[in-house]
Design a protein around this motif. Structure first.
Motif, short mmCIF file in Angstrom:
data_model
loop_
_atom_site.label_atom_id
_atom_site.label_comp_id
_atom_site.label_asym_id
_atom_site.label_seq_id
_atom_site.Cartn_x
_atom_site.Cartn_y
_atom_site.Cartn_z
N UNK A 294 63.02 -26.44 19.43
CA UNK A 294 62.70 -25.41 20.42
C UNK A 294 61.20 -25.32 20.70
N UNK A 295 60.38 -25.86 19.81
CA UNK A 295 58.93 -25.85 19.98
C UNK A 295 58.39 -27.11 20.65
N UNK A 296 59.24 -27.97 21.15
CA UNK A 296 58.80 -29.25 21.70
C UNK A 296 57.78 -29.13 22.82
N UNK A 297 57.71 -27.99 23.50
CA UNK A 297 56.79 -27.82 24.63
C UNK A 297 55.47 -27.17 24.21
N UNK A 298 55.26 -27.00 22.91
CA UNK A 298 54.02 -26.41 22.39
C UNK A 298 53.28 -27.46 21.56
N UNK A 299 51.96 -27.41 21.62
CA UNK A 299 51.13 -28.33 20.84
C UNK A 299 50.05 -27.55 20.10
N UNK B 289 53.89 -30.53 28.37
CA UNK B 289 53.75 -29.45 27.41
C UNK B 289 53.35 -28.18 28.13
N UNK B 290 53.77 -27.03 27.62
CA UNK B 290 53.57 -25.76 28.32
C UNK B 290 52.61 -24.81 27.60
N UNK C 104 66.90 -25.36 31.22
CA UNK C 104 65.89 -25.89 30.32
C UNK C 104 64.83 -26.72 31.08
N UNK C 105 63.60 -26.65 30.60
CA UNK C 105 62.56 -27.45 31.24
C UNK C 105 62.77 -28.94 30.94
N UNK C 106 62.15 -29.77 31.74
CA UNK C 106 62.20 -31.21 31.46
C UNK C 106 61.56 -31.46 30.11
N UNK C 107 62.10 -32.39 29.34
CA UNK C 107 61.48 -32.69 28.04
C UNK C 107 60.08 -33.27 28.23
N UNK C 108 59.18 -32.99 27.29
CA UNK C 108 57.85 -33.60 27.38
C UNK C 108 57.97 -35.12 27.36
N UNK C 109 57.00 -35.78 28.03
CA UNK C 109 57.02 -37.24 28.13
C UNK C 109 56.38 -37.88 26.92
#
Length: 180
Positions: free
Chosen positions: A79-84, A116-117, A175-180
């Motif tokens: 669930x944290x895939x869009x955070x860095x 990433x968001x 859901x947002x597109x997965x990060x590349x």
């Protein structure tokens, strides 16, 4: 930035320079909570991992690497895939020269470009220079962990800051597109 300064994507060959820049932060400060400076080989592995999923940039001045910034996994749960989680380090004498801003600007653009968001940064306190840089780059404080890190003979607080990445609002629903 001066004519001889360039921010570019890191390569594995930058590992020695990055390790040299980072070592004094590990040995002599609480800026990093690591206790032993990583070897050039360990740094190369970190660069490779960051480039595969996030980003790692270096600042060259006169052809020599004098700073770097990177994004990495904030939390391994999906669930944290869009955070860095992001960090920036510059060599001795590079404070207040625009190096940190230049590195972060390039890094944040690359992370947003990968989908990433959110960028998150932890700052061990006290560190007015880092808080100032993050605030200038659009980060906002979201909380402080008290007495969470033990280093150099005492406990340290860590303030967390975050800022949005990319264009447009973050919306609930599809859901947002997965990060590349």
């Amino acid at each position: 930035m001066g004519e001889s300064r360039l921010v570019r994507d890191a390569t594995i060959e930058d590992a020695v320079a990055c390790a040299d820049i980072y070592a004094p932060y590990v040995r002599d400060t609480v800026v990093s909570f690591e206790l032993e400076p990583p070897t050039a080989g360990e740094m190369a592995a970190r660069i490779e991992a960051a480039l595969a999923r996030h980003a790692w940039v270096v600042l060259e001045d006169g052809g020599r690497v004098v700073g770097y910034a990177y994004g990495t996994t904030f939390n391994p749960r999906a669930a944290y895939d869009w955070a860095a989680s992001v960090s920036v380090y510059t060599g001795t004498g590079r404070r207040r020269t625009g190096a940190g801003r230049a590195l972060y600007a390039a890094l944040l653009d690359r992370l947003a470009g990968r989908g990433l968001r959110t960028a998150l940064a932890g700052v061990a306190l006290p560190n007015d220079a880092s808080i100032g840089l993050h605030t200038a780059m659009g980060f906002e404080p979201v909380g402080t962990y008290r007495r969470v890190g033990w280093k150099l003979g005492r406990w340290h607080d860590v303030t967390w800051l975050q800022r949005p990445l990319g264009d447009g609002p973050v919306q609930d629903g599809a859901p947002p597109a997965p990060p590349k």
